[in-house]
Design a protein around this motif. Structure first.
Motif, short mmCIF file in Angstrom:
data_model
loop_
_atom_site.label_atom_id
_atom_site.label_comp_id
_atom_site.label_asym_id
_atom_site.label_seq_id
_atom_site.Cartn_x
_atom_site.Cartn_y
_atom_site.Cartn_z
N LEU A 209 -4.40 47.34 89.63
CA LEU A 209 -4.33 48.49 88.72
C LEU A 209 -2.93 48.64 88.12
N ALA A 210 -1.93 48.06 88.78
CA ALA A 210 -0.55 48.16 88.29
C ALA A 210 -0.16 47.00 87.38
N GLN A 211 -1.14 46.12 87.05
CA GLN A 211 -0.85 44.95 86.22
C GLN A 211 -0.12 45.30 84.93
N HIS A 212 -0.55 46.40 84.31
CA HIS A 212 0.00 46.79 83.01
C HIS A 212 0.84 48.07 83.11
N GLY A 213 1.28 48.40 84.31
CA GLY A 213 2.08 49.60 84.50
C GLY A 213 1.22 50.82 84.75
N GLY A 214 1.87 51.97 84.85
CA GLY A 214 1.15 53.22 85.10
C GLY A 214 1.23 53.61 86.56
N PRO A 215 1.07 54.90 86.84
CA PRO A 215 1.16 55.39 88.22
C PRO A 215 -0.03 54.93 89.06
N ASP A 216 0.17 54.91 90.38
CA ASP A 216 -0.90 54.54 91.31
C ASP A 216 -1.91 55.69 91.36
N PRO A 217 -3.18 55.45 90.96
CA PRO A 217 -4.16 56.54 90.94
C PRO A 217 -4.86 56.77 92.28
N ILE A 218 -4.62 55.87 93.26
CA ILE A 218 -5.31 55.96 94.54
C ILE A 218 -4.45 56.74 95.54
N ARG A 219 -5.06 57.74 96.13
CA ARG A 219 -4.35 58.59 97.09
C ARG A 219 -4.76 58.22 98.51
N THR A 220 -3.77 58.01 99.37
CA THR A 220 -4.04 57.76 100.78
C THR A 220 -4.04 59.10 101.51
N VAL A 221 -5.13 59.37 102.21
CA VAL A 221 -5.24 60.60 103.00
C VAL A 221 -5.02 60.20 104.46
N ARG A 222 -3.86 60.53 104.97
CA ARG A 222 -3.45 60.08 106.29
C ARG A 222 -4.49 60.43 107.35
N GLY A 223 -4.88 59.44 108.12
CA GLY A 223 -5.84 59.65 109.21
C GLY A 223 -7.27 59.74 108.77
N THR A 224 -7.51 59.67 107.45
CA THR A 224 -8.90 59.80 106.96
C THR A 224 -9.33 58.60 106.14
N GLY A 225 -8.69 58.41 104.98
CA GLY A 225 -9.12 57.30 104.13
C GLY A 225 -8.45 57.36 102.77
N TYR A 226 -9.25 57.21 101.71
CA TYR A 226 -8.70 57.09 100.37
C TYR A 226 -9.51 57.91 99.37
N ALA A 227 -8.82 58.28 98.29
CA ALA A 227 -9.47 59.02 97.20
C ALA A 227 -8.85 58.58 95.89
N LEU A 228 -9.59 58.76 94.81
CA LEU A 228 -9.06 58.49 93.48
C LEU A 228 -8.59 59.81 92.89
N GLY A 229 -7.31 59.89 92.63
CA GLY A 229 -6.77 61.12 92.04
C GLY A 229 -6.44 62.15 93.09
#
Length: 229
Positions: A209-229
């Motif tokens: 997703l960072a190939q062309h720049g831009g902020p990381d849209p994936i959020r790491t939720v500590r102890g749980t998992g992942y979310a988009l935004g």
């Protein structure tokens, strides 16, 4: 890797009706898990999260109304569409079913074609990719039918697993997925891989997703998992 078919939980205590509906739903390309009463339905949902529930009103041990009430009261299941099946044709019964949180109410006897159409209508809302709809999130676009993803109109090079991961996250932006849920949705319930595999592929997806720049849209939720935004 092909798109996982929508998973439908069919809750029906009449065996012949359950087998008929299972056959027709699978013929339409859906994955079907079934339960013959409300208590079994709740245990099934705890193990395998469905995309939609078809729920008979009149069942032993726990009514469809009570199952629907419990599903809509829980934060992890309240967004699952529920189609209630009932021989009760009075308007007051339909209103009661819908007031409990059911998303649709179908009176028995019903046309199989009509029921399938209502299933697809509900799934277009919760599984848009399965209906072939193009997904967008910010500057990211994903076309499941053409198997293409882009960011700021520039194509992204994604492996098949990273594509499935992105699709899963984009279908429900903001929702936090546990590693176990992502394993089930992306790899499938019959595939046994280590939960840490999710972390490896999330890292690959972030890099892509960072190939062309831009902020990381994936959020790491500590102890749980992942979310988009």
């Amino acid at each position: 890797m092909s798109l996982m078919p929508p998973r439908i939980l069919l809750v029906e205590d009449e065996r012949a009706q359950r087998e008929l509906l299972t056959y027709n739903l699978e013929a339409e390309g859906f994955e079907v898990v079934s339960a013959e009463n409300g208590e079994d339905a709740m245990m099934t949902i705890a193990e395998v999260m469905p995309d939609l529930v078809i729920l008979d009103w009149m069942m032993p041990r726990m009514s469809g109304i009570e199952v629907c009430r419990q599903l809509k009261a829980r934060s992890d299941t309240r967004d699952i569409p529920v189609i209630m099946l009932s021989a009760r044709s009075e308007e007051v019964d339909a209103v009661r079913g819908l007031d409990t949180g059911a998303d649709d109410y179908v009176i028995k006897p019903y046309s199989l074609r009509e029921l399938m159409a209502r299933v697809r209508t509900q799934l277009r809302r919760t599984r848009p990719a399965a209906a072939g709809m193009v997904l967008t999130f910010g500057d990211i676009t994903l076309d499941p039918e053409r198997h293409r993803a882009s960011r700021s109109d520039l194509d992204l090079k994604l492996g098949p697993t990273e594509f499935r991961l992105l699709l899963t996250l984009m279908e429900k932006p903001g929702r936090v997925f546990s590693r176990a849920q992502l394993l089930d949705l992306v790899w499938g319930p019959a595939i046994f891989v280590d939960a840490r595999t999710v972390d490896v592929h999330i890292a690959r997806l972030r890099k892509a997703l960072a190939q062309h720049g831009g902020p990381d849209p994936i959020r790491t939720v500590r102890g749980t998992g992942y979310a988009l935004g």
